[in-house]
Motif scaffolding. Structure first.
Motif, PDB file in Angstrom:
ATOM      1  N   VAL A   1     121.169  59.861 102.038  1.00  0.00           N
ATOM      2  CA  VAL A   1     122.393  59.593 102.778  1.00  0.00           C
ATOM      3  C   VAL A   1     122.256  60.170 104.192  1.00  0.00           C
ATOM      4  O   VAL A   1     122.729  59.586 105.171  1.00  0.00           O
ATOM      5  CB  VAL A   1     123.603  60.219 102.037  1.00  0.00           C
ATOM      6  N   CYS A   2     121.564  61.301 104.296  1.00  0.00           N
ATOM      7  CA  CYS A   2     121.321  61.893 105.621  1.00  0.00           C
ATOM      8  C   CYS A   2     120.495  60.937 106.475  1.00  0.00           C
ATOM      9  O   CYS A   2     120.791  60.737 107.664  1.00  0.00           O
ATOM     10  CB  CYS A   2     120.601  63.237 105.484  1.00  0.00           C
TER      11      CYS A   2
ATOM     12  N   ILE B   1     119.940  61.590  97.672  1.00  0.00           N
ATOM     13  CA  ILE B   1     118.926  62.560  97.224  1.00  0.00           C
ATOM     14  C   ILE B   1     119.689  63.737  96.620  1.00  0.00           C
ATOM     15  O   ILE B   1     120.507  64.372  97.302  1.00  0.00           O
ATOM     16  CB  ILE B   1     118.070  63.071  98.409  1.00  0.00           C
TER      17      ILE B   1
ATOM     18  N   CYS C   1     119.970  67.258  95.715  1.00  0.00           N
ATOM     19  CA  CYS C   1     119.402  68.603  95.895  1.00  0.00           C
ATOM     20  C   CYS C   1     120.018  69.533  94.867  1.00  0.00           C
ATOM     21  O   CYS C   1     119.408  70.498  94.436  1.00  0.00           O
ATOM     22  CB  CYS C   1     119.678  69.122  97.296  1.00  0.00           C
TER      23      CYS C   1
ATOM     24  N   GLU D   1     129.918  63.429  98.804  1.00  0.00           N
ATOM     25  CA  GLU D   1     129.184  63.898  99.983  1.00  0.00           C
ATOM     26  C   GLU D   1     129.679  63.193 101.232  1.00  0.00           C
ATOM     27  O   GLU D   1     130.129  62.046 101.174  1.00  0.00           O
ATOM     28  CB  GLU D   1     127.697  63.583  99.738  1.00  0.00           C
TER      29      GLU D   1
ATOM     30  N   ASP E   1     128.419  68.674 100.979  1.00  0.00           N
ATOM     31  CA  ASP E   1     128.428  68.203  99.591  1.00  0.00           C
ATOM     32  C   ASP E   1     129.516  68.934  98.826  1.00  0.00           C
ATOM     33  O   ASP E   1     129.763  70.126  99.060  1.00  0.00           O
ATOM     34  CB  ASP E   1     127.088  68.522  98.900  1.00  0.00           C
TER      35      ASP E   1
HETATM   36  N1  SME Z   1     122.207  64.528  99.545  1.00  0.00           N
HETATM   37  C1  SME Z   1     121.471  64.432 100.778  1.00  0.00           C
HETATM   38  C2  SME Z   1     120.280  65.339 100.782  1.00  0.00           C
HETATM   39  C3  SME Z   1     120.544  66.693 101.307  1.00  0.00           C
HETATM   40  S1  SME Z   1     121.211  67.732 100.219  1.00  0.00           S
HETATM   41  O1  SME Z   1     122.296  67.208  99.478  1.00  0.00           O
HETATM   42  C4  SME Z   1     121.483  69.227 100.761  1.00  0.00           C
HETATM   43  C5  SME Z   1     121.019  63.007 101.011  1.00  0.00           C
HETATM   44  O2  SME Z   1     121.121  62.153 100.140  1.00  0.00           O
HETATM   45  O3  SME Z   1     120.529  62.740 102.111  1.00  0.00           O
END
Ligand code: SME
Length: 158
Positions: free
Chosen positions: A76-77, A99, A101, A108, A127
């Protein structure tokens, strides 16, 4: 105090705290700390920085372990970095590129941090362990804070 008012107070506090600070890491760390400890439902709060084209690296954060590197084509980042747009994910289990973590994260929000000329310098990632934790108030409040950060970064680097 309403959440809108909490965001207004936060922005005013952060801007007062970093007004004379020209070290960008100190500015990021202060903003992340203030954000994280204002809202109980912020379970992970941090900034990923653009360190080379197409790459985000972990910066100051609060919470449990965060992934160190996120390419722009992942997570998502990465989606926020690619599009330079805020990503609101009410339920991370329904977002295929999320992702994980932390196994406890359920929703999020990721907001891009850009300088006034539109250059992306990083993303703010928050998050929550609650489902559907973020709404339009958070988008608006957090976008005001990332806009402030982008302006402050540009003034430091000028
Ligand atoms: N959820 C994020 C990754 C970073 S962590 O959650 C700290 C993503 O999907 O980019």
């Amino acid at each position: 105090m309403s959440r809108d008012e909490q965001y207004e107070e936060l922005l005013s506090n952060i801007s007062a705290m970093v007004a004379d600070e020209n070290d960008w890491i100190s500015v990021m760390a202060t903003a992340v700390c203030e954000l994280h400890h204002t809202f109980d439902f912020f379970n992970w709060t941090g900034i990923y920085r653009v360190t080379e084209p197409g790459v985000l690296k972990i910066g100051p954060y609060q919470g449990t372990h965060g992934c160190l590197t996120i390419p722009f084509d992942k997570g998502v980042c990465g989606a926020s970095a690619r599009s330079k747009k805020t990503q609101l994910v009410p339920d991370v289990s329904k977002r295929s590129d999320h992702i994980a973590c932390s196994a406890t994260t359920q929703s999020e929000i990721v907001i891009p941090i850009c300088t006034p000329d539109g250059t992306l310098i990083g993303v703010l990632d928050v998050d929550s362990d609650e489902l559907n934790a973020f709404d339009d108030t958070d988008i608006s409040g957090l976008e005001k804070i990332t806009t402030f950060l982008g302006v402050h970064y540009a003034s430091i680097k000028a």
